[in-house]
Design a protein around this motif. Structure first.
Motif, mmCIF file in Angstrom:
data_model
loop_
_atom_site.group_PDB
_atom_site.id
_atom_site.type_symbol
_atom_site.label_atom_id
_atom_site.label_comp_id
_atom_site.label_asym_id
_atom_site.label_seq_id
_atom_site.Cartn_x
_atom_site.Cartn_y
_atom_site.Cartn_z
ATOM 1 N N SER A 1 0.903 -1.180 -0.031
ATOM 2 C CA SER A 1 -0.106 0.009 0.110
ATOM 3 C C SER A 1 0.890 1.184 0.035
ATOM 4 O O SER A 1 1.836 1.400 0.737
ATOM 5 C CB SER A 1 -0.768 -0.061 1.296
ATOM 6 N N VAL A 2 0.843 2.212 -0.875
ATOM 7 C CA VAL A 2 1.470 3.417 -0.992
ATOM 8 C C VAL A 2 0.307 4.730 -0.620
ATOM 9 O O VAL A 2 -0.444 4.779 -1.475
ATOM 10 C CB VAL A 2 1.835 3.522 -2.468
ATOM 11 N N ASP A 3 0.618 5.540 0.182
ATOM 12 C CA ASP A 3 -0.167 6.340 0.816
ATOM 13 C C ASP A 3 0.299 7.759 0.806
ATOM 14 O O ASP A 3 1.294 7.657 1.830
ATOM 15 C CB ASP A 3 -1.137 5.830 2.099
ATOM 16 N N GLU B 1 4.418 16.562 2.755
ATOM 17 C CA GLU B 1 3.612 15.546 3.159
ATOM 18 C C GLU B 1 4.308 14.203 3.500
ATOM 19 O O GLU B 1 5.385 13.954 3.352
ATOM 20 C CB GLU B 1 2.857 15.092 1.986
ATOM 21 N N LEU B 2 3.540 13.358 4.128
ATOM 22 C CA LEU B 2 4.068 12.154 4.706
ATOM 23 C C LEU B 2 3.748 10.892 3.863
ATOM 24 O O LEU B 2 2.784 11.094 3.287
ATOM 25 C CB LEU B 2 3.378 11.792 6.142
ATOM 26 N N LEU B 3 4.754 10.154 3.545
ATOM 27 C CA LEU B 3 4.388 8.937 2.668
ATOM 28 C C LEU B 3 4.580 7.573 3.387
ATOM 29 O O LEU B 3 5.598 7.350 4.057
ATOM 30 C CB LEU B 3 5.558 9.039 1.573
ATOM 31 N N PHE B 4 3.677 6.717 3.530
ATOM 32 C CA PHE B 4 3.426 5.587 4.119
ATOM 33 C C PHE B 4 3.526 4.405 3.404
ATOM 34 O O PHE B 4 2.716 4.441 1.967
ATOM 35 C CB PHE B 4 2.353 5.592 5.146
ATOM 36 N N ILE B 5 4.543 3.585 3.215
ATOM 37 C CA ILE B 5 4.601 2.191 2.319
ATOM 38 C C ILE B 5 4.205 0.929 3.549
ATOM 39 O O ILE B 5 5.320 0.891 4.428
ATOM 40 C CB ILE B 5 5.913 2.064 1.749
ATOM 41 N N GLY C 1 -2.681 1.307 4.110
ATOM 42 C CA GLY C 1 -1.782 2.487 4.913
ATOM 43 C C GLY C 1 -2.764 3.576 5.320
ATOM 44 O O GLY C 1 -2.687 3.817 6.595
ATOM 45 N N LYS C 2 -3.821 3.869 4.625
ATOM 46 C CA LYS C 2 -4.734 4.869 5.220
ATOM 47 C C LYS C 2 -5.804 4.356 6.185
ATOM 48 O O LYS C 2 -6.061 5.162 7.286
ATOM 49 C CB LYS C 2 -5.616 5.435 4.128
ATOM 50 N N TYR C 3 -6.149 2.980 6.284
ATOM 51 C CA TYR C 3 -7.112 2.487 7.163
ATOM 52 C C TYR C 3 -6.242 2.338 8.577
ATOM 53 O O TYR C 3 -6.839 2.470 9.646
ATOM 54 C CB TYR C 3 -7.347 0.906 6.843
ATOM 55 N N ARG C 4 -4.941 2.046 8.356
ATOM 56 C CA ARG C 4 -4.003 1.747 9.767
ATOM 57 C C ARG C 4 -4.031 3.192 10.443
ATOM 58 O O ARG C 4 -4.052 3.268 11.504
ATOM 59 C CB ARG C 4 -2.831 1.423 9.557
#
Length: 259
Positions: free
Chosen positions: A71-73, A133-137, A185-188
């Motif tokens: 997941s890339v968010d 911005e923050l990038l979550f993988i 990622g967004k769900y977490r």
């Protein structure tokens, strides 16, 4: 590959004048590499078809069976579905920007590291990182050992950056995220906010950037947000409105061919 990604992140944190002077050169370089890279991948479906002639239905199922999810968010939210050969077999966007990014990057059949490289080098993602911005993988799958290997590979090939975070999740979380209409990622990130604010819903965060969601968590804890949070401050609805306007500007630039 590492050097190309590192150049992209170096550009993000470079001085404004340097960015202006090198932007045209980097885009020309990227476009040239992208054309060179795309050529081999157009033959992959044909090669897969030939393989299936020899292996039959079993080979088809093996190749197109999902083994892992990445997941890339950042604000575009999308997921890469990988097979057991570490190839991207499908891409799904979980908001409008995510759908546009999935179409722009065109990473199907790529190795996941090459796919991430292509995604991180898109104008949309670079623009988000340029505005802090923050990038979550996030990596998930049924095989925890395999998840750990993928996560380690990603952490090693990405340059160090305080705004990029890599995490691992369970397969059950993927299913729960999709039921909520969110990427993993967004769900977490949503769950972390909900611990502090039980009234928040998945719809409230769907249009927010990851930075805005994390700032919501801080606000729920009574902490002050940083300057990025001030830029997106106010109610959830106000933040969604701000993000919608930003998305409209990006889409307008895409339609007109402007950067």
């Amino acid at each position: 590959m590492n050097e190309r990604i590192r150049e992209a992140f170096d550009e993000i944190h470079a001085e404004e004048e340097l960015k202006r002077n090198t932007k045209a050169f980097l885009e020309e370089k990227r476009n040239g590499k992208r054309l060179a890279k795309k050529a081999p991948y157009k033959w992959i479906p044909i090669m897969i078809g030939c393989l299936f002639l020899f292996t039959g239905i079993g080979g088809y199922r093996l190749y197109f069976t999902e083994a892992s999810v990445i997941s890339v968010d950042i604000n575009p939210s999308l997921e890469l579905n990988l097979n057991s050969f570490d190839r991207v077999i499908s891409v799904k966007g979980y908001n409008e920007d995510g759908e546009n990014l999935a179409e722009e990057a065109d990473v199907k059949f790529m190795d996941y590291k090459e796919a991430l490289e292509e995604i991180l080098y898109t104008e949309c993602v670079r623009e988000c990182l340029d505005t802090d911005e923050l990038l979550f993988i996030t990596v998930a799958g049924k095989n925890e050992e395999k998840n750990g290997e993928i996560l380690k590979d990603i952490e090693e090939f990405l340059p160090e950056n305080q705004n990029v975070r890599c995490t691992e999740a369970g397969r059950e979380e993927v299913e729960n995220a999709h039921k909520a209409g969110l990427s993993l990622g967004k769900y977490r990130a949503f769950l972390e906010v909900r611990e502090q604010n039980p009234e928040i819903t998945p719809e409230d965060v769907q249009g927010l950037t990851m930075r805005q969601i994390k700032n919501l968590e801080k606000e729920s804890q009574g902490e002050k947000t940083d300057d990025s949070g001030k830029r997106g401050g106010g109610s959830v609805k106000n933040r969604q409105g701000t993000e919608e306007k930003s998305g409209e500007k990006r889409r307008e630039r895409k339609r007109t061919g402007k950067k």
